[in-house]
Structures are given as C-alpha cells and as structure tokens.
Design a protein around this motif. Sequence first.
Motif: not given
Lengths: 428, 509
Positions: A112-120, A122-132, B117-122, B126-128
């Motif tokens: 639940k701590l993962i940052y998601d990107l907005k569905d614009q 295209g593909e659904l993306l998320s920012l990496r949570y770690d490097l592993t 970024l998705k609106d997750q309540g905060g 946007s990415l630079r």
Amino acid sequence: MAERAALEELVKLQGERVRGLKQQKASAELIEEEVAKLLKLKAQLGPDESKQKFVLKTPKGTRDYSPRQMAVREKVFDIIIRCFKRHGAEVIDTPVFELKETLMGKYGEDSKLIYDLKDQGGELLSLRYDLTVPFARYLAMNKLTNIKRYHIAKVYRRDNPAMTRGRYREFYQCDFDIAGNFDPMIPDAECLKIMCEILSSLQIGDFLVKVNDRRILDGMFAICGVSDSKFRTICSSVDKLDKVTTQAVLLQTPAQAGEEPLGVGSVAAGGRYDGLVGMFDPKGRKVPCVGLSIGVERIFSIVEQRLEALEEKIRTTETQVLVASAQKKLLEERLKLVSELWDAGIKAELLYKKNPKLLNQLQYCEEAGIPLVAIIGEQELKDGVIKLRSVTSREEVREVAEDLKSGQNRAFNFYYGTTPFSYKAQEA
Amino acid sequence: MAERAALEELVKLQGERVRGLKQQKASAELIEEEVAKLLKLKAQLGPDESKQKFVLKTPKGTRDYSPRQMAVREKVFDIIIRCFKRHGAEVIDTPVFELKETLMGKYGEDSKLIYDLKDQGGELLSLRYDLTVPFARYLAMNKLTNIKRYHIAKVYRRDNPAMTRGRYREFYQCDFDIAGNFDPMIPDAECLKIMCEILSSLQIGDFLVKVNDRRILDGMFAICGVSDSKFRTICSSVDKLDKVSWEEVKNEMVGEKGLAPEVADRIGDYVQQHGGVSLVEQLLQDPKLSQNKQALEGLGDLKLLFEYLTLFGIDDKISFDLSLARGLDYYTGVIYEAVLLQTPAQAGEEPLGVGSVAAGGRYDGLVGMFDPKGRKVPCVGLSIGVERIFSIVEQRLEALEEKIRTTETQVLVASAQKKLLEERLKLVSELWDAGIKAELLYKKNPKLLNQLQYCEEAGIPLVAIIGEQELKDGVIKLRSVTSREEVDVRREDLVEEIKRRTGQPLCIC
C-alpha cells in the motif's frame, strides 16, 4: 472550455499588442484604447486561474540536495563505490518506474506504500519500491544465471516520513548483490566483508554486524510452539530473505562536546534470498542471490554532523584559481588568461564583471575556499608576469612568467595541497 | 470485497496449517483431510488473481542500462562533469517528481506529455519534464540571486519514442546554468566555451554551434510583417531549414499556415543567412532591421558575444544562424544549438544523421514566474543531449573493436590445486585491505583453466596463483593473463608489484 481557451488567447494577444505599442512609443490615446480593450477581455475571463499560486516547496517527504549536501553525498558514494569496485562488481541501472504487475505481490503489507502513476491511457506503472525486485526482473528478463552487481538509485515509498529521523518518501539505496549458484557461504562472507569495509572507511564510528538465519528462526519458533499464523507478526523482517540475514548497527558513542549522541540505528542490512528470481521466471527457475543494502540517507546525516562538529569547511567547488585584476579595463586579459587555464585543464573562474574590485574578488575566493588568485596588472602584463597569490596567507607565492601552462601547473602542483573537501591550504 | 479478503485470509491460514502438518509429519489421513478443506476454500475464491503473469519488460520508452552501457555512460559523464567542475560549478539534485502546480503552465503544448502520479489521497504530483523548471523553483524557494550549478538527472516525457533515434520516455539531461545579474554576455560566452570543451573532449567528431537571438527573431518577423499570433508557428517552420530546403519551408508557411507569400519571401531573405561576426555587422547596417529596437539589442549583444568567444578561442566553431528558432518558449535572449557535422560513412558504421547534441540560451523571465513578488533572476544555460552521445560513443568503441571493460579488477586470486580455498580467502582479503581490486571464484576447488577463462572474459590483467610448494617458499606466482608470462613474487612484495604493473599510484588506494 474551448471558449475559455479562446478568450485566454485573445487576452494574450491583446496583451502583446499593448506591449508592442508601448515599445514603439505609440500615441498615448492609442495605447489607452488598447489597454481598455485588454481590461475588458480580462474581466470576461473571470478569476485568473493560471496565476501562479507560488507553491514553493518540494513534495512531502522529498527534498532538494544543496551543493553542500551534494558534496557530502559525493564523498560517501565515492567511498562506497570504490569498495564495490574493489570487489569486482559491475553496475547496472533500471527505470524509475516498473510495470505495476512487476511490483505487485512482492511486498506483502507494504504494497500500500507504493506510488502508482496515473492511468493516462497506457500501461499501468508504479515507482520502484526497492532495487531488489527490479534486479530480479532484470536477471529473469536477460536470462542471467550469475552476476555480481551494484546499483545506487533512489526508491519511493509513501509512508509517513519521520523527517527528523532522516526517513523520506524518496531516498537512496545502495545495493550490492551476488547472484548465482556457488559453493556455500563464500559470496555470503564477501558481502559481510564489503559491509565492514564500507562502514570502516566511512569513519562514522564503531559498528556491529548482527547475523541470523531465517531457518533458525523458523525452527526456533516451531519448537517454542508459535503457530504458523502468528509467525509473520512475530517476525517483522522482509519476507524475501529466506536464509541468512544481516544487519549492521552503529554502536552508540558517548556524546562529545556539542554533538548529538547517536542512537543505535541500522545503517546496512542484507541477506540471502533464493526464491525471488524464480517468481519472475516462467519456468520458475531459481537463481540464488545474496546481497546487502547500505542505508545511505542516515549516513549522509551522520557524516554532515561530524564535519560540522569538526568545524571543517565543506567546499562545494573544486576551483583552484580565480583570475582577477586590480585595475580597470582588463576584462579582455582576464578572459584570455582564464581560457588558457581551462585549455590546460586547470579549474579556474573569473567574476562576471567588467571592472570588479580586487576586494570583492578576494572575498569570492574566501567564501568559496579557492586557494589561489592570479592577478593581472598593466605593469605585469608589460613585464610578462602574473602575480599568483595565496588567498589565505595573502602572500604572493610566485610571480610566474606568461608561459602559463607549465608555470601555473608547477605552482599549482606545489601549492594546491587541498582536497575538494576541506580547504586548509598548505602554506608556502 | 471484504468477503473476498476474508476468504483469502482463510485460504492462507489453511495453507499454512497444511504445511505445518506436513512438516511435523502428521498422519496421512489428517493431512488429506486438511488439504481437502484447503481445495474447497480455493474453489470458492475463484480464479487466482495473484498468479504471476511473467511480464518481463521495462515500461514503454524506458530501458535498463547493462554493465556495458553503464561503462559508456560513466565515461561520458566523467568527461562532462570534469568540464563543469573546471568552470567552478556547484551541483544540486531535486526530487524526481514535483507538485503538479509547479510544472503546470510552463511547457505550453508539451504539457500533455507530462507523467502524472495517481491521486492517492495526498498532494497531486507529476514527474519532472526537464531540469530547468525545478531549477527555477529551487532558486525562488531558497531566495538565491546567483548560482552556477550543474545537474545531471533523468527526466520524463510521455511522447512516442522513436527508439531507433535514441529517443526515450525516460532519459538523462545534463544541465549547466549560471543565474544572476552580471555584466552582459560574459556568462553567456562561458556557456558556449563549456559546450565546445565538452564536445571536443568527447571526441565524437566535428561539430558546429549555431547561435541566434530571440530578440533578433522577434524583430525580424515584425519587420517582415508576421503577426504576433503566427509567431510561434512560423518559428517552427523556419527551424526546419536545417533539414529541408527553403522551398519546402516556404510552402509550409504559405500553404499550411496562411502566411502571405511576400512576407515569406522577406523572411527568406534573412533566415537563409549564416556567418560569423561579419554577418552581425552587416545586419546592424540593414536599413529595416536597424529600425527595430529589439533586433538592435540582440545584434549588439551578439557582437559583444563574438568578441568574447574570440578571446576564448572558439569563434571558429560558432555560426550566427538566423534560421535557429526552435524551443523558444522561455528563452529571452541568445539561443544556441550544437550539431555534429555529418561524417562520411566509415566501414561498418552507420552514417550519423545531422542532429543536435546540445542546446541552450538565456531565459530571464522564468524564475520571476515562481517568485511571489515577480522578482527576476536572469539565467543562461545549456543542456547536453547525452542519450544521443551514449549511442555515438558506443558505436565508435564497437567500430574500433575496443573491448569495454565492465569491472576494474586488477587481479584474480587463483589456485591450481585443491583444498586451497582458505589460502585464497586469506590472500584476497589482504589484497582488498591494501586497496587492490581483486576477485576470487566462489568455488572451493576451481579448475585453473576456468579461473583463467574468467580473467579473459572480464579483461582482468593479472592472476595470482597459490600453490602448496609456493606457500612453503613464501611466494605467489603472478601471471600476466594476456602474455601468460609468470614470475614468483614474495608475498610481502605482492601488493607493490601489482600496483606497479597496473599503473596504480603506490600511496593512494
């Protein structure tokens, strides 16, 4: 919406028209007429939505790195990378975001701590949570069976940052991992050796590395009678470490004068995780991995604190000499000289002023920690010399002939005894 | 939803129960009974949503950097950073995303290419999109009136990447900027000097830096009769002159953009010109252009710039080109762009297209957009297009058949006989402690041939071979991997010998 956009465009054009008329010094009546038109248009527009709200902040849990903080960061990374390289590690890099599916199901409750990107679209993306996880994806994608690699990059977690503890939503991880089927415990031992080398080189105080094994824990809980369902709550460590786990902690040092006592905190962790890559491989082929992660954000704070305590000035540039002039109308000569120095590989600057005062030029050197100043003067030009002065001692260290490449180089090699980090220049 | 979550939890617990029973070697009937319960629960759950789909790819428009690509990248960055440091630049870093509001309204039409970024309540983030707007935000936020800084980081744009041209959605930018109120054109000249130093050091071929000025373009279009509303679109047509002929450009302006042919012709008289400072002087005498205040300002500054560029020794690399027009949104004065000059195709090498590898200019109005009082901080800077440079450097190394090493290991610690792992571990540890870059194979009893092969593949130049007899004699065999020549070295001399052979300074690790 289109109506508003059209109106905004009209306002813009009318604004440009007015500015143009003013520039051309058109008649006052004409200008007034056009300004009136502009105001009428603006009134139609209503509240100015495009007006800057002047939100001058970085997002919650993130921060800029000032030149000073970058100097600390570079020093720390340099020590860490030297060590990784000393052990023969290659380096890779991966994108800042992954396909959402790649990260899904890998982090348990932390998902639940993962940052998601907005569905614009295209593909659904998320920012990496770690490097592993990106590493495991990289291994499976390239069908690699063995690699020794390090990866230093920022990762992203939407937790509640306790900023004072140096925890952020965007922060660096320095990972080193050895993937492959090898004879037992040799790579595991090397990881611990690396952890110790790094923590020693950083000179952040005494440390201890705690070691355990997930299988010992499992067994211990089982014989003590802990039910499987309670297991995860009892043991809060990361699930993917299935065998050896390690954690390095700094030992609390007694508070020194003016220094905050350091809490006992983890500065590095790691372990063996043989099952992760198999989760990415279509055939479930396993690639055993063991690795470590250095908690650099905490280390940045510690190093910065220590430098402040030692009252060591942190230089943010590496400039060796300022090209200056005491008299007026010598900009051309300064530009020529500084260019020659750059062409010879010397780190040099000049003030962007036609006729700067010598005092200001010296002050610039003091603030930036530049050790030498090369002063051009009319008489000296005729004599074919440049005065080279030490900024700290104010003494003239050398009058060098205009054959600058060799002359200046020799002088610099002799007097420039400083590292970019602290600038106590050697006295002549 | 809650029902499903509860079911999933039951399945999980039941699965753990079954595993526990199996571990404890409980009776077969009991295990079978519990397994049956588990399968029933799973059936209720329906299709397994958590099953891995095995999507093994990076997102569209992004890529991993393999060790080889990292080696190229490190080499390029090293050259660029040395140059920035030589000029006294500090370095900063900013977060990968900004508040959406910070980026809004800064990129014109390109705003649709921003990753949100998705609106997750905060906060909305946007990415630079570049490093310039974050820089302006940083200046305003810290109330800085002057700084000379570089910033190397990835930026994000959702356009359609033409991957073969080296264009991505995630890519590096290397920016250098000088902010502050200074005497005219000195920092602008230094930016051009830096651009030339970097492109020379990279050894990617001959290049040319085109220079123009926003005010000259404005003035030129004004006196030719281009209306304000058509300015931007005519600019983008004119900018194509480096790729297509004037006829094509004219047709586009007249045919597609509704420009009067006479106006187009007048524009043509100017924009097809390029040259050195003599062209600047010629235009200063131009009867129409010299009547335009803006154009005069621009020309005056360019004349001064050329004086400084001559003192910097780079005037032969600079061309005043009236067709340089793109990317004008926030530039207010001088603009410049460096292009590689097309080299004839060499054996086995793709001919390089004429492309821009660096660009920049003066942008005095941007920081003021962030300051509550609208206080301006004049800025001038440059951006190096490293992604294109990575490809070029990689191609050149391949053409030269130069092996790119991905590690810096100097020596492999090896053994030819069995049961010498302990000795290898001891020796490699001594070497690491002495600052030597060393490795060993993670095998108890590796074959010598495999160890030598490892060295050849990785480009490791030396191998230190431990043998039982040598241990007794207190020596290590040091072998050159390429020449296969071997010499016995006393253990206490080994570190120095390795450093000597690999050109490492004796006192610094």
